[in-house]
Structures are given as structure tokens and as C-alpha cells.
Design an enzyme around this catalytic site. Structure first.
Site, PDB file in Angstrom:
ATOM      1  N   ARG A  71       0.814  -1.137   0.069  1.00 30.05           N
ATOM      2  CA  ARG A  71      -0.182   0.207   0.035  1.00 30.05           C
ATOM      3  C   ARG A  71       0.867   1.219  -0.138  1.00 30.05           C
ATOM      4  O   ARG A  71       1.879   0.992   0.596  1.00 30.05           O
ATOM      5  CB  ARG A  71      -0.915   0.100   1.212  1.00 30.05           C
ATOM      6  CG  ARG A  71      -1.989  -1.104   1.264  1.00 30.05           C
ATOM      7  CD  ARG A  71      -3.027  -1.051   2.452  1.00 30.05           C
ATOM      8  NE  ARG A  71      -2.150  -1.250   3.727  1.00 30.05           N
ATOM      9  CZ  ARG A  71      -1.638  -0.518   4.523  1.00 30.05           C
ATOM     10  NH1 ARG A  71      -2.048   0.836   4.246  1.00 30.05           N
ATOM     11  NH2 ARG A  71      -1.093  -1.058   5.643  1.00 30.05           N
ATOM     12  N   TYR A 213      -1.220  -3.244  -6.909  1.00 31.81           N
ATOM     13  CA  TYR A 213      -0.888  -4.295  -5.707  1.00 31.81           C
ATOM     14  C   TYR A 213      -2.043  -4.220  -4.391  1.00 31.81           C
ATOM     15  O   TYR A 213      -2.336  -3.013  -4.181  1.00 31.81           O
ATOM     16  CB  TYR A 213       0.322  -3.690  -4.993  1.00 31.81           C
ATOM     17  CG  TYR A 213       1.152  -4.856  -4.395  1.00 31.81           C
ATOM     18  CD1 TYR A 213       1.919  -5.829  -5.039  1.00 31.81           C
ATOM     19  CD2 TYR A 213       0.961  -5.263  -2.991  1.00 31.81           C
ATOM     20  CE1 TYR A 213       2.717  -6.758  -4.220  1.00 31.81           C
ATOM     21  CE2 TYR A 213       1.515  -6.330  -2.330  1.00 31.81           C
ATOM     22  CZ  TYR A 213       2.424  -7.207  -2.871  1.00 31.81           C
ATOM     23  OH  TYR A 213       2.883  -7.985  -2.385  1.00 31.81           O
ATOM     24  N   LYS A 222      -9.371  -2.893   1.682  1.00 30.77           N
ATOM     25  CA  LYS A 222      -9.363  -1.723   2.637  1.00 30.77           C
ATOM     26  C   LYS A 222      -9.961  -0.559   2.278  1.00 30.77           C
ATOM     27  O   LYS A 222     -10.489   0.172   3.011  1.00 30.77           O
ATOM     28  CB  LYS A 222      -7.674  -1.407   2.580  1.00 30.77           C
ATOM     29  CG  LYS A 222      -6.930  -2.478   3.035  1.00 30.77           C
ATOM     30  CD  LYS A 222      -6.945  -2.818   4.515  1.00 30.77           C
ATOM     31  CE  LYS A 222      -6.662  -4.265   5.080  1.00 30.77           C
ATOM     32  NZ  LYS A 222      -5.414  -4.562   5.361  1.00 30.77           N
ATOM     33  N   HIS A 242     -10.138  -3.170  11.477  1.00 26.07           N
ATOM     34  CA  HIS A 242      -9.117  -3.926  11.126  1.00 26.07           C
ATOM     35  C   HIS A 242      -8.406  -5.278  11.934  1.00 26.07           C
ATOM     36  O   HIS A 242      -7.745  -4.943  12.721  1.00 26.07           O
ATOM     37  CB  HIS A 242      -7.816  -2.983  10.845  1.00 26.07           C
ATOM     38  CG  HIS A 242      -6.669  -3.830  10.049  1.00 26.07           C
ATOM     39  ND1 HIS A 242      -5.331  -3.093  10.316  1.00 26.07           N
ATOM     40  CD2 HIS A 242      -6.522  -4.617   8.989  1.00 26.07           C
ATOM     41  CE1 HIS A 242      -4.416  -3.862   9.608  1.00 26.07           C
ATOM     42  NE2 HIS A 242      -5.085  -4.711   8.655  1.00 26.07           N
ATOM     43  N   SER A 264      -0.745  -3.690  10.170  1.00 28.23           N
ATOM     44  CA  SER A 264      -0.291  -4.400   9.088  1.00 28.23           C
ATOM     45  C   SER A 264       0.883  -5.281   9.397  1.00 28.23           C
ATOM     46  O   SER A 264       2.081  -4.786  10.028  1.00 28.23           O
ATOM     47  CB  SER A 264      -0.180  -3.758   7.813  1.00 28.23           C
ATOM     48  OG  SER A 264      -1.373  -3.046   7.720  1.00 28.23           O
ATOM     49  N   CYS A 266       1.521  -7.436  11.617  1.00 28.92           N
ATOM     50  CA  CYS A 266       1.714  -7.765  13.170  1.00 28.92           C
ATOM     51  C   CYS A 266       1.119  -8.800  13.658  1.00 28.92           C
ATOM     52  O   CYS A 266       0.865  -9.195  14.989  1.00 28.92           O
ATOM     53  CB  CYS A 266       1.688  -6.371  13.871  1.00 28.92           C
ATOM     54  SG  CYS A 266       2.474  -5.182  13.403  1.00 28.92           S
ATOM     55  N   GLY A 267       0.752  -9.791  12.791  1.00 29.91           N
ATOM     56  CA  GLY A 267       0.251 -10.995  13.473  1.00 29.91           C
ATOM     57  C   GLY A 267      -1.104 -11.415  13.459  1.00 29.91           C
ATOM     58  O   GLY A 267      -1.649 -12.371  14.190  1.00 29.91           O
ATOM     59  N   ASP A 289      -8.432 -10.447   8.852  1.00 34.60           N
ATOM     60  CA  ASP A 289      -7.961  -9.082   8.654  1.00 34.60           C
ATOM     61  C   ASP A 289      -8.957  -7.862   8.834  1.00 34.60           C
ATOM     62  O   ASP A 289      -8.691  -6.964   9.427  1.00 34.60           O
ATOM     63  CB  ASP A 289      -7.589  -8.835   7.006  1.00 34.60           C
ATOM     64  CG  ASP A 289      -6.548  -7.697   6.746  1.00 34.60           C
ATOM     65  OD1 ASP A 289      -5.894  -7.673   7.669  1.00 34.60           O
ATOM     66  OD2 ASP A 289      -6.946  -7.050   5.800  1.00 34.60           O
ATOM     67  N   ARG A 387       3.050 -11.862  -0.853  1.00 34.84           N
ATOM     68  CA  ARG A 387       1.753 -12.342  -0.371  1.00 34.84           C
ATOM     69  C   ARG A 387       1.307 -13.742  -0.913  1.00 34.84           C
ATOM     70  O   ARG A 387       1.641 -14.014  -2.324  1.00 34.84           O
ATOM     71  CB  ARG A 387       0.817 -11.363  -0.562  1.00 34.84           C
ATOM     72  CG  ARG A 387       0.965  -9.949   0.246  1.00 34.84           C
ATOM     73  CD  ARG A 387       0.203  -9.933   1.457  1.00 34.84           C
ATOM     74  NE  ARG A 387       0.679  -8.942   2.401  1.00 34.84           N
ATOM     75  CZ  ARG A 387       0.148  -8.252   3.548  1.00 34.84           C
ATOM     76  NH1 ARG A 387      -0.891  -9.077   3.913  1.00 34.84           N
ATOM     77  NH2 ARG A 387       0.704  -7.213   4.206  1.00 34.84           N
ATOM     78  N   ARG A 418       3.561  -4.032  17.474  1.00 32.07           N
ATOM     79  CA  ARG A 418       5.218  -4.360  17.708  1.00 32.07           C
ATOM     80  C   ARG A 418       5.810  -3.495  18.540  1.00 32.07           C
ATOM     81  O   ARG A 418       6.302  -2.405  18.389  1.00 32.07           O
ATOM     82  CB  ARG A 418       5.996  -4.306  16.324  1.00 32.07           C
ATOM     83  CG  ARG A 418       5.455  -5.687  15.604  1.00 32.07           C
ATOM     84  CD  ARG A 418       6.182  -5.621  14.105  1.00 32.07           C
ATOM     85  NE  ARG A 418       5.844  -6.818  13.326  1.00 32.07           N
ATOM     86  CZ  ARG A 418       6.354  -7.829  13.239  1.00 32.07           C
ATOM     87  NH1 ARG A 418       7.355  -8.181  13.725  1.00 32.07           N
ATOM     88  NH2 ARG A 418       5.995  -8.796  12.541  1.00 32.07           N
ATOM     89  N   TYR A 521       3.307 -16.949  18.263  1.00 31.64           N
ATOM     90  CA  TYR A 521       2.706 -17.961  17.319  1.00 31.64           C
ATOM     91  C   TYR A 521       2.025 -18.924  18.525  1.00 31.64           C
ATOM     92  O   TYR A 521       0.955 -18.396  19.183  1.00 31.64           O
ATOM     93  CB  TYR A 521       3.654 -18.700  16.718  1.00 31.64           C
ATOM     94  CG  TYR A 521       4.646 -17.918  15.811  1.00 31.64           C
ATOM     95  CD1 TYR A 521       3.933 -17.214  14.830  1.00 31.64           C
ATOM     96  CD2 TYR A 521       5.765 -17.511  16.093  1.00 31.64           C
ATOM     97  CE1 TYR A 521       4.740 -16.471  13.828  1.00 31.64           C
ATOM     98  CE2 TYR A 521       6.707 -16.566  15.155  1.00 31.64           C
ATOM     99  CZ  TYR A 521       6.007 -16.191  14.054  1.00 31.64           C
ATOM    100  OH  TYR A 521       6.585 -15.349  13.207  1.00 31.64           O
ATOM    101  N   GLY A 522       1.973 -20.102  18.342  1.00 29.07           N
ATOM    102  CA  GLY A 522       1.193 -21.192  19.181  1.00 29.07           C
ATOM    103  C   GLY A 522       1.314 -20.724  20.676  1.00 29.07           C
ATOM    104  O   GLY A 522       0.176 -21.150  21.322  1.00 29.07           O
ATOM    105  N   ASN A 524       1.196 -18.219  22.124  1.00 33.89           N
ATOM    106  CA  ASN A 524       0.062 -16.989  22.385  1.00 33.89           C
ATOM    107  C   ASN A 524      -1.165 -17.589  22.991  1.00 33.89           C
ATOM    108  O   ASN A 524      -1.967 -16.837  23.472  1.00 33.89           O
ATOM    109  CB  ASN A 524      -0.075 -16.077  21.119  1.00 33.89           C
ATOM    110  CG  ASN A 524       1.015 -15.296  20.629  1.00 33.89           C
ATOM    111  OD1 ASN A 524       1.982 -15.141  21.614  1.00 33.89           O
ATOM    112  ND2 ASN A 524       0.942 -15.260  19.452  1.00 33.89           N
TER     113      ASN A 524
END
Ligand code: GTP
Ligand code: SPV
Ligand code: MN
Length: 616
Positions: A71, A213, A222, A242, A264, A266-267, A289, A387, A418, A521-522, A524
Site C-alpha cells: 500500500r 498491488y 481496505k 482492521h 499490518s 503484526c500477526g 484481517d 503475499r 510491535r 505464535y502457538g 500465544n
């Protein structure tokens, strides 16, 4: 079907007007069939824009140009009549001026190309929460992606009828092919200074020019489902966010639904598809998303996922970090800006294994693979914002109810970003308004998903509610809207609000992969367990100056690697000095931007936080 067959008079007139302006060679009304998808994909392969992947069924790789890899926030505009209505965090151009400029660019911009008319639905077809749109585009890539990301084609017309509500979305790559020119394998787009991603909020209208894109070009995502939808949501009293949506089941089989807003890259996708490391728990995906949330008849807040696919970040996705995403993208998937292997597969940094032999990188250069799955910054084989576009229904952990027309009832809302320091692993808001405060102060390191300028990556910026680049109106008014939504609701039925941070860092600790103090990841799931129990009112917390936090032993550490057992106390502490700096920054640099649009409730909570920190 031809344009003359369109029964909706408003849509037909708008399409005809755009055809006149853009002057395409042909116009095709997209039907959404497999035959059409295959034909358009073949057109891309024949033009040298797509490479079929021998190793994956019905999968294709596209490479964009370096000027068109994410973006472009600097070229994204909220063109409201008054500048004040766009607010201090959006770029604004007067709509009369912007339309004149863009009409100049659109005139004749589709020479040598086909204009595709895509009828699409955001949300399950026929859902009371769903909304409809028409995207006009001269990009086959966009049609193919929209086919995966939305419910598109013939089936949509019956819901539009002759006069149904719809959002017009005009898109051009901004690269006319005059005098028989061809793309010759080069991704079509315009120079950065000619790119415009424009939203006209009063008209619920999107005009995008010059980029092919992601969110710049797949206008359902978006542009519509966030920038225009935030405006509609404010008018109608709901929330367009979002956010991922996940279904969490505990070992007793009890279910809660959770949404989460993270900036964006960030998980969100990772959290939505997480495989818990704690036994007996299960996570299933509703969305990764965007969430549209409305109150149901029972007074609870219900969320739907307006999308039908995942436009997911490839780098970092491995069998260990997100196996479900890899399986989702095993077939019928479009890859963009990934590297190509000798055996006709895709590869990216962080895929979990080194590549063999030679790789074609995202710029199209053939280079020797490295003996590891990382590359030096700037020399990546896959672009950091590479992506995959994969159908959601292929996700092995998609929840049965992901297409429920009424949505799923939300128990908890998470915010995160983050933050290498200060913000702890998890804390809970004391009230809805305190939660709005936490959303309003979200900050994060800039990622490759939000900028085409690699030099900006890593700098921390405020990204309130993770919606900074996606809010279609004044962010101060958006904070107020959240407060108003909470005030009208039955307080007992409102979701609980939490702030999480998987990204605390200690660069000096060599035991920690990537310097991260939490495995993420897992793992979390350990934090999700605490949140689940909090929603049930369990006595698993302590009251701190910043909110409720896990009491000693309340985070399950069974099976957690030793190095993280050591870092856990540190990331569960209130960093009083760090938070005092945070308060100062919010007071001096963040909140003043919003002037009279800043709700007084938020200043009151900031004052309260400061006095609690001073007493600590
Ligand atoms: P958008 O699609 O841009 O909105 O991104 P997203 O929020 O869905 O982010 P995604 O889940 O795709 O993750 C982006 C990157 O962050 C990937 O490289 C992931 O591997 C990484 N990531 C995700 N979750 C974690 C985590 O818990 N810890 C760490 N250290 N990294 C993570
Ligand atoms: C994001 O940047 O938050 C994305 C990717 O989800 S894009 O669709 O390009 O906006
Ligand atoms: Mn996103």
C-alpha cells in the site's frame, strides 16, 4: 452478460460513464466462473505476468515492480468536502480538485486493455450485515484476486436487484497500451507520483489509479471494507475494524469468539490460525484481517468477516509458525513477489528450510540460494511484503460458522502491535472506555506492509486501533464513535478489551531467537487462556496502574521453553518509568493532534493513568 443487460439502472449508468472516460478496447462483465478464472489466468501467463507453479495445483506466481510492492499511504486520500472531516491523520485533497486531476489521468487510461465489471459482495451473500460493490478494473490480476477475496460474479446481481445499495469502486493500473504496445511481462502500474488511492466518503465512492498491488487495487478490501465502511458504520451505529476474528474452545468444550486489531504485518493471520501449544485448547478461524461488528437482538456484539479469502504475508510463514496458512495456500492460490525454485515451487525467508540450487528472486533475477532460510536486509529473495491469496474455505481450521449471516458473538477484543519495550505481554482494560483509551494509544514498528520505503521499516509510530491508514474520517471522531457505541450498549454484554504485545525484545540475550522475549505464535494460546478465563470473571488477575494483569502463576507455563520462563516475569511487569514516558508522549505528541475532536473521556483516563503511575 453485457453492460446493456445490467438491470440496476444506477450501476448501468455509472459503468457506461466510466467506459466513456477510460476508453477500454473491450468491456467484460465478470461472471465468477471457473472457466473465466482459467481464461484470465492464461491471459496473464501468455503476457508473461504469471508463472504456473509446477509443484502446486492451480497456483501461479506474479512479480510486481519495486515501486508497487505494498500500500502507498502517502498517495492514499480521504477526499471529504471539508479537510477537518478527514482529520489530522489522513491525507486530504479537495474532492473537486482531486476529481479533476484523476479524470485527467483516467481519460483514455484503458486503451489497449479490457475493462472488467466485477459485481461483488463483502460478507456472506444475503447476510443482513453484508454490503455490495462494483469494481471496474483493467487488471486481470485484480479480477483473479477479487474472485478469491470476495464473493464475486453472476450470483451477486440478484441481491443488487434494480435499485439496491452498492459502492462504486473504479480502478486502473494507469498504464494504457497505445499503438499495439504489450506488457511484455512487466507488471503494469504508474509512477508513484501518479498513484492515487482516493476515497470520497460523502459519496461512498472509491477511485484508485496507478497501482496494481493488494489493498491499493483489490478495492473491496481496505478501500471499501474499511475506509468507506468506517464511514457507513458511523452513520449506522456499528463498527468496521482492521481485526481478525477467532473461535476459541477450552478443554471443557466451551466457546468464545475473540477479535483482534494489530497493525499490518503484526500477526493477525497468525493469531487467527494459531495451533495452541497448551493441551485441550482449540483455535478456529472466522476472519484474518477485517471484522464488521453490529449488535444483535440479544444485545451482544456480533462480528462477520466481510472477506472470502486471505491476502496473507508470506515471509515468516512456516510449518512451525503457521501450518494452517501453508495448507490454505497449497492449491488454487496466487502468489505475489515470492521467490521461484528450480522445481517450480515458491520460497520465502522464514519458510522453515533453505532453498536448493538456484532461485529466481522477486525482481526476476536468478541467484544461488543461501544455505539458510534468512537473507540480509535488502537482499531478500522474496519481498518482505510478498503475499499469498488463498480461498478461506481451504483453511483446515476454518470455523463452521465463518459464513454465518448473523456473525459470531464477541467476548473479547484485543489490541496489539510491535512494541520492543514498555508494553507488557497482556493487560486488561477496566472498562469499555479504558479499552477505547488502549485502542487509541496503540503504537507499532512500521512494517514492509505499510510502506514502499524500506528505510521507514522499524520506526515506531502510533497506529490507533491499528486503523491509522484505513479510517475514512477524522480519527478523533472515530474515538468518539467507539465511546458512543459502548455508552448505548448493555454494559454487561460488551466484550472485554485487552492489550497484548508478542514483540518485547532483548537484543542482548543470545538465547532468544530474533531477540524476542516471548515465543509468540502457538504459545500465544497461553495468553488466550488467561483472556478466556477473564471473560468468565475468574480471579486470575491483579490490579495495576495500567489495568488488570495476570497474577503470579496465572499464565500457564507448562511446556514453555526455559529461556521464556526466565523472560516471562520481565514482560509481565509494569514498567513504571517506561509508562510515564508513554504518558508524556501521548500528552505532548499524540492526543494534541486531534484538537477539539479528542473525546474528553480519553484525557480523563490519561490523567487517571498518570496519577496511578505517580503513586506506584
Ligand atoms: P496484514 O495482512 O498485513 O494485515 O498482516 P497480519 O497482521 O495478518 O500479520 P501476519 O499474521 O501475516 O504476520 C506478519 C509477520 O509477523 C509474519 O512474518 C509472522 O511470521 C510474524 N508474526 C506473527 N505472529 C507473531 C508472533 O506471535 N511473534 C513473532 N515474533 N512474530 C510473529
Ligand atoms: C495490510 O496492509 O494491512 C494488508 C495488506 O492486509 S493490503 O491488503 O495490501 O492492505
Ligand atoms: Mn491487514
Amino acid at each position: 452478460m453485457n453492460v446493456s443487460d445490467i438491470k440496476h439502472a444506477g450501476i448501468k449508468a455509472w459503468v457506461e460513464e466510466c467506459v466513456k472516460m477510460c476508453e477500454p478496447d473491450n468491456v467484460v462483465v465478470v461472471d465468477g466462473s471457473t472457466a473465466e478464472y482459467d481464461r484470465l489466468m492464461k491471459k496473464c501467463v501468455d503476457a508473461g505476468l504469471a508463472t504456473p507453479l509446477k509443484a502446486k495445483e492451480n497456483c501461479f506466481l506474479f512479480r510486481s515492480l519495486p515501486s508497487d510492492v505494498a500500500r502507498v499511504e502517502s498517495r492514499t486520500f480521504i477526499s471529504s468536502k471539508k479537510e477537518e472531516d478527514a482529520g489530522p491523520t489522513n491525507h486530504w485533497i479537495d474532492p473537486v480538485e482531486l476529481k479533476a486531476t484523476m479524470k485527467g489521468l483516467y481519460t483514455g487510461c484503458m486503451h489497449g486493455r479490457t475493462m472488467y465489471v466485477i459485481p461483488f459482495c463483502m460478507g456472506p451473500l444475503g447476510s443482513p450485515i453484508a454490503k455490495y460493490g462494483i469494481e471496474l478494473t483493467d487488471s486481470e490480476y485484480v479480477v483473479l484476486n477479487m474472485d478469491i477475496m470476495t464473493r464475486a460474479g453472476e450470483k451477486v446481481w440478484q441481491y443488487l436487484g434494480t435499485d439496491g445499495d452498492w459502492v462504486p469502486c473504479l480502478h486502473s493500473v494507469g498504464k494504457p497500451l497505445n499503438n499495439g504496445e504489450k506488457d511484455n511481462g512487466i507488471w503494469p502500474c504508474a509512477d508513484v507520483e501518479h498513484k492515487y488511492i482516493s476515497q470520497f466518503p460523502e459519496e461512498h465512492l472509491v477511485w484508485s489509479y496507478g497501482s496494481g498491488y493488494g489493498g491499493n487495487a483489490l478495492l473491496g478490501k481496505k478501500c471499501f471494507a474499511l475506509r468507506i465502511a468506517t464511514v457507513i458504520a458511523r452513520e449506522e451505529g456499528w463498527l468496521a475494524e482492521h481485526m481478525l476474528i477467532l473461535k476459541l474452545t477450552n478443554p471443557k468444550g466451551q466457546v468464545k469468539y475473540v477479535t483482534g486489531a494489530f497493525p499490518s504485518a503484526c500477526g493477525k493471520t497468525n493469531l487467527a490460525m494459531l495451533i495452541p501449544t497448551i493441551p485441550g485448547w482449540k483455535v478456529e478461524t472466522v476472519g484474518d484481517d477485517i471484522a464488521w461488528m453490529k449488535f444483535g437482538k440479544d444485545g451482544r456484539l456480533y462480528a462477520i468477516n466481510p472477506e472470502a479469502g486471505f491476502f496473507g504475508v508470506a515471509p515468516g510463514t512456516s510449518a512451525e509458525s503457521n501450518k494452517n496458512a501453508l495448507i490454505s495456500a497449497e492449491k488454487n492460490t496466487i502468489y505475489t513477489n515470492c521467490a521461484l525454485t528450480e522445481d517450480g515451487d515458491v520460497w520465502w525467508e522464514g519458510i522453515g528450510y533453505p532453498a536448493k540450487g538456484k532461485l529466481v528472486d522477486w525482481k526476476g533475477n536468478t541467484r544461488d540460494a543461501l544455505p539458510k532460510d534468512k537473507s540480509p536486509k535488502g537482499e531478500e529473495f522474496a519481498h518482505p511484503n510478498a503475499r499469498f491469496t488463498a480461498p478461506a474455505k481451504q483453511c483446515p481450521c476454518i470455523a463452521d460458522e465463518w459464513e454465518n449471516p448473523e456473525g459470531v458473538p464477541i467476548s473479547a477484543i484485543l489490541f496489539g502491535g510491535r512494541r520492543p519495550s514498555t508494553v507488557p505481554l497482556v493487560h486488561q482494560a477496566r472498562s469499555w472506555n479504558h479499552g477505547v483509551f488502549l485502542g487509541s494509544i496503540v503504537g507499532s514498528e512500521i512494517t514492509a506492509a505499510s510502506t514502499i520505503n524500506a528505510a521507514e521499516v522499524g520506526k515506531i509510530r502510533r497506529d490507533p486501533f491499528a486503523i491509522l491508514p484505513f479510517c475514512g474520517y477524522n480519527m478523533g471522531d472515530y474515538f468518539q464513535h467507539w465511546i458512543d457505541v459502548g455508552a448505548k450498549a448493555d454494559q454487561d454484554k460488551l466484550p472485554k478489551i485487552f492489550y497484548v504485545n508478542w514483540f518485547r525484545k532483548d537484543e542482548n540475550n543470545a538465547d532468544l531467537p530474533g531477540g524476542f522475549m516471548w515465543p509468540g505464535y502457538g504459545d500465544n494460546s497461553r495468553v488466550l487462556e488467561w483472556i478466556f478465563d477473564r471473560c468468565d470473571g475468574k480471579d486470575n488477575y491483579v490490579d495495576t496502574p495500567i489495568g488488570y494483569m495476570p497474577k503470579e502463576g496465572a499464565i500457564n507455563t507448562d511446556g514453555l521453553a526455559d529461556c521464556y520462563k526466565k523472560t516471562l516475569p520481565e514482560i509481565l511487569k509494569v514498567d513504571v518509568e517506561g509508562w510515564k514516558k508513554e504518558v508524556k508522549d501521548i500528552r505532548e505528541n499524540h492526543y494534541p493532534k486531534f484538537g477539539k475532536h479528542l473525546p474528553k473521556e480519553l484525557t480523563a483516563i490519561l490523567d487517571d493513568l498518570e496519577s496511578r503511575l505517580n503513586k506506584a
